[in-house]
Design an enzyme around this catalytic site. Structure first.
Site, PDB file in Angstrom:
ATOM      1  N   ARG A  46       0.856  -1.202   0.000  1.00 21.65           N
ATOM      2  CA  ARG A  46       0.000   0.000   0.000  1.00 21.65           C
ATOM      3  C   ARG A  46       0.891   1.251   0.000  1.00 21.65           C
ATOM      4  O   ARG A  46       0.557   2.284  -0.562  1.00 21.65           O
ATOM      5  CB  ARG A  46      -0.958   0.006   1.199  1.00 21.65           C
ATOM      6  CG  ARG A  46      -1.781   1.278   1.258  1.00 21.65           C
ATOM      7  CD  ARG A  46      -3.029   1.263   2.154  1.00 21.65           C
ATOM      8  NE  ARG A  46      -3.041   0.303   3.212  1.00 21.65           N
ATOM      9  CZ  ARG A  46      -2.421   0.455   4.390  1.00 21.65           C
ATOM     10  NH1 ARG A  46      -1.727   1.550   4.648  1.00 21.65           N
ATOM     11  NH2 ARG A  46      -2.492  -0.489   5.302  1.00 21.65           N
ATOM     12  N   TYR A  98     -16.217  18.292 -14.680  1.00 17.87           N
ATOM     13  CA  TYR A  98     -16.692  16.909 -14.741  1.00 17.87           C
ATOM     14  C   TYR A  98     -17.758  16.671 -13.656  1.00 17.87           C
ATOM     15  O   TYR A  98     -17.566  17.055 -12.491  1.00 17.87           O
ATOM     16  CB  TYR A  98     -15.496  15.953 -14.579  1.00 17.87           C
ATOM     17  CG  TYR A  98     -15.920  14.512 -14.431  1.00 17.87           C
ATOM     18  CD1 TYR A  98     -16.756  13.919 -15.374  1.00 17.87           C
ATOM     19  CD2 TYR A  98     -15.519  13.753 -13.337  1.00 17.87           C
ATOM     20  CE1 TYR A  98     -17.181  12.613 -15.230  1.00 17.87           C
ATOM     21  CE2 TYR A  98     -15.929  12.438 -13.192  1.00 17.87           C
ATOM     22  CZ  TYR A  98     -16.761  11.878 -14.136  1.00 17.87           C
ATOM     23  OH  TYR A  98     -17.185  10.580 -13.992  1.00 17.87           O
ATOM     24  N   ASP A 170      -6.888  20.411 -13.049  1.00 18.73           N
ATOM     25  CA  ASP A 170      -7.208  19.094 -13.612  1.00 18.73           C
ATOM     26  C   ASP A 170      -6.767  19.140 -15.074  1.00 18.73           C
ATOM     27  O   ASP A 170      -7.385  19.813 -15.899  1.00 18.73           O
ATOM     28  CB  ASP A 170      -8.715  18.833 -13.478  1.00 18.73           C
ATOM     29  CG  ASP A 170      -9.092  17.422 -13.919  1.00 18.73           C
ATOM     30  OD1 ASP A 170      -8.389  16.869 -14.785  1.00 18.73           O
ATOM     31  OD2 ASP A 170     -10.101  16.895 -13.417  1.00 18.73           O
ATOM     32  N   LYS A 195      -7.789   8.388 -19.099  1.00 19.72           N
ATOM     33  CA  LYS A 195      -8.064   9.059 -20.369  1.00 19.72           C
ATOM     34  C   LYS A 195      -6.821   9.046 -21.259  1.00 19.72           C
ATOM     35  O   LYS A 195      -6.291   7.995 -21.541  1.00 19.72           O
ATOM     36  CB  LYS A 195      -8.588  10.461 -20.076  1.00 19.72           C
ATOM     37  CG  LYS A 195      -9.715  10.489 -19.021  1.00 19.72           C
ATOM     38  CD  LYS A 195     -10.917   9.708 -19.488  1.00 19.72           C
ATOM     39  CE  LYS A 195     -12.118   9.710 -18.571  1.00 19.72           C
ATOM     40  NZ  LYS A 195     -11.968   9.486 -17.174  1.00 19.72           N
TER      41      LYS A 195
HETATM   42  O1  P1T Z   1     -13.108   8.357 -14.153  1.00 25.53           O
HETATM   43  P1  P1T Z   1     -11.953   8.682 -13.264  1.00 25.53           P
HETATM   44  O2  P1T Z   1     -10.659   8.069 -13.674  1.00 25.53           O
HETATM   45  O3  P1T Z   1     -12.261   8.456 -11.812  1.00 25.53           O
HETATM   46  O4  P1T Z   1     -11.669  10.262 -13.443  1.00 25.53           O
HETATM   47  C1  P1T Z   1     -12.550  11.265 -13.028  1.00 25.53           C
HETATM   48  C2  P1T Z   1     -12.362  12.509 -13.873  1.00 25.53           C
HETATM   49  C3  P1T Z   1     -11.645  13.574 -13.379  1.00 25.53           C
HETATM   50  N1  P1T Z   1     -11.442  14.713 -14.097  1.00 25.53           N
HETATM   51  C4  P1T Z   1     -11.947  14.836 -15.350  1.00 25.53           C
HETATM   52  C5  P1T Z   1     -11.706  16.098 -16.110  1.00 25.53           C
HETATM   53  C6  P1T Z   1     -12.671  13.795 -15.914  1.00 25.53           C
HETATM   54  O5  P1T Z   1     -13.138  13.965 -17.156  1.00 25.53           O
HETATM   55  C7  P1T Z   1     -12.906  12.605 -15.165  1.00 25.53           C
HETATM   56  C8  P1T Z   1     -13.713  11.479 -15.711  1.00 25.53           C
HETATM   57  N2  P1T Z   1     -14.489  11.828 -16.840  1.00 25.53           N
HETATM   58  C9  P1T Z   1     -15.275  10.968 -17.547  1.00 25.53           C
HETATM   59  C10 P1T Z   1     -15.472   9.679 -17.219  1.00 25.53           C
HETATM   60  C11 P1T Z   1     -15.926  11.576 -18.729  1.00 25.53           C
HETATM   61  O6  P1T Z   1     -16.414  10.839 -19.617  1.00 25.53           O
HETATM   62  O7  P1T Z   1     -15.952  12.805 -18.810  1.00 25.53           O
END
Ligand code: P1T
Length: 379
Positions: A46, A98, A170, A195
């Site tokens: 961890r 988001y 972000d 992403k």
């Molecule tokens: O899905 P995750 O890895 O937990 O990430 C969250 C997140 C954080 N910041 C931004 C700008 C994001 O776009 C996202 C996740 N977004 C999507 C799943 C989407 O389709 O926009």
């Protein structure tokens, strides 16, 4: 060293024990000690894992930070930042972001006594007025998800520093290939690695990168104490994805431009949100702080009829209807019912996120095929 060389090499050394050129997947939960406290720097997975360390180092180098931390998802990375706060603290966030980030702010951390204010930060003048003695964080997405607004990172961090406030950027939509917020004064860079950075739609993971070692230590304490760490196999896959980040991003940007221009010229399309257009309200800021304009686009149709938007959303074949973005394959999405459904309709409408908005993540396929696909769906 240039970006492509860093993408291939940063953080990755041949394995000391075997010479394996690729960082092995250290699939272990614990490490043997010769005597209590006598170990090789690894006690429990961890806290530390060598595959994870390689990925963290790679991200730190790409973003120009001193420290990288990776998490089981982008949301776990968001959660870790918010645990720096205490009841009574305030966060000023961009009002277009988001939906999951809005949800964790308002549904999880607001009940713990943290206040969130949402403002249109593309007009930086509004920021000064929103700051109070309790403001501890300023939260930026740029480009914003899904309206593709651009926020001037340097202008925001100048104000934040004057008031001793931390700035979080972000950087999911841009990646360090397009912009490096730490160099513009930001304190924490956040990624959904799910992403563009992983880029192959086969991993869910998040990251934070900082340049201040004391802040890095506080976040590392939270990472270890809260435990939302990713597994070594996912770290390996993301490290592999990073090696082609520069090549993929170049193609995403090239295809993004072609698709945005096609949409703009299409008689059925009312408005295209893409920061590469000179008429985009913050194009000049985007051109200054980004190296290119990316592959994310959102748009609406003339007439704003829901059934027309739905026809396009379910009429494409190459663009798959799915949540997420940033993979090699193109995706189409409906923010109001998918990624941003957790933001109340009235709040969405205040910022111009209409129910008829369509979002595209333009992949790295041949642009002509993508345009043909959209033309057929629009027709
Ligand atoms: O899905 P995750 O890895 O937990 O990430 C969250 C997140 C954080 N910041 C931004 C700008 C994001 O776009 C996202 C996740 N977004 C999507 C799943 C989407 O389709 O926009």
């Amino acid at each position: 060293m240039k970006f492509g060389t860093k993408a291939v090499h940063a953080g990755v050394e041949p394995d000391a024990g075997t010479g394996a050129i690729m960082t092995p997947i250290f699939q272990t939960s614990t490490y043997v000690q010769a005597a209590p406290g006598d170990h090789k720097g690894y006690e429990y997975a961890r806290t530390h894992n060598p595959t994870r360390s390689a990925l963290q180092q790679s991200l730190a180098v790409l973003e120009g930070g001193t420290e990288g931390l990776v998490y089981a998802s982008g949301m776990a990375a968001v959660d870790a930042i918010l645990k720096l706060l205490r009841p009574g603290d305030e966060v000023i966030s961009t009002n277009d972001l988001y939906g999951g980030t809005y949800r964790i702010f308002t549904k999880i951390f607001e009940p713990f006594g943290i206040k969130f204010r949402f403002i249109g930060m593309q007009d930086v003048a509004l920021l000064e007025d929103a700051i109070s003695d309790c403001t501890k964080l300023i939260w930026i997405e740029t480009p914003t998800n899904p309206l593709m607004n651009i926020i001037d990172i340097e202008a925001v961090t100048l104000i934040a520093r004057k008031h001793n406030i931390l700035t979080v950027v972000d950087n999911t939509f841009s990646t360090p290939y397009l912009q490096t917020p730490l160099a513009l004064g930001a304190d924490i860079v956040l990624h959904s690695l799910t992403k563009y950075i992983n880029g192959h739609s086969d991993v869910v993971m998040g990251a934070l990168i900082v340049k201040d070692t004391a802040l890095g230590e506080r976040l590392r304490f939270i990472q270890n104490a809260s435990g939302a760490i990713p597994g070594p196999q996912d770290c390996f896959l993301t490290l592999r994805g990073i090696k082609t980040l520069h090549l993929r991003m170049k193609q995403h940007c090239e295809n993004g431009r072609k698709v945005a221009e096609f949409l703009k010229a299409h008689p059925k399309v009312k408005k295209v949100n893409w920061p590469g257009f000179p008429e985009h309200p913050n194009h000049e800021v985007a051109a200054r702080q980004m190296n290119d304009f990316g592959g994310m686009i959102s748009f609406t149709l003339h007439g704003d009829k829901m059934e027309d938007a739905l026809k396009v959303l379910s009429g494409t074949h190459l663009f798959a209807l799915a949540e997420s973005l940033g993979g090699v394959e193109s995706l189409i999405g409906h923010p109001a019912s998918m990624t941003h459904a957790s933001i109340p309709k009235a709040e969405r409408e205040k910022v111009g996120l209409e129910d008829t908005l369509i979002r595209l993540s333009v992949g790295i396929e041949d642009a002509e095929d993508l345009i043909e696909d959209l033309a057929a769906a629009l027709g």
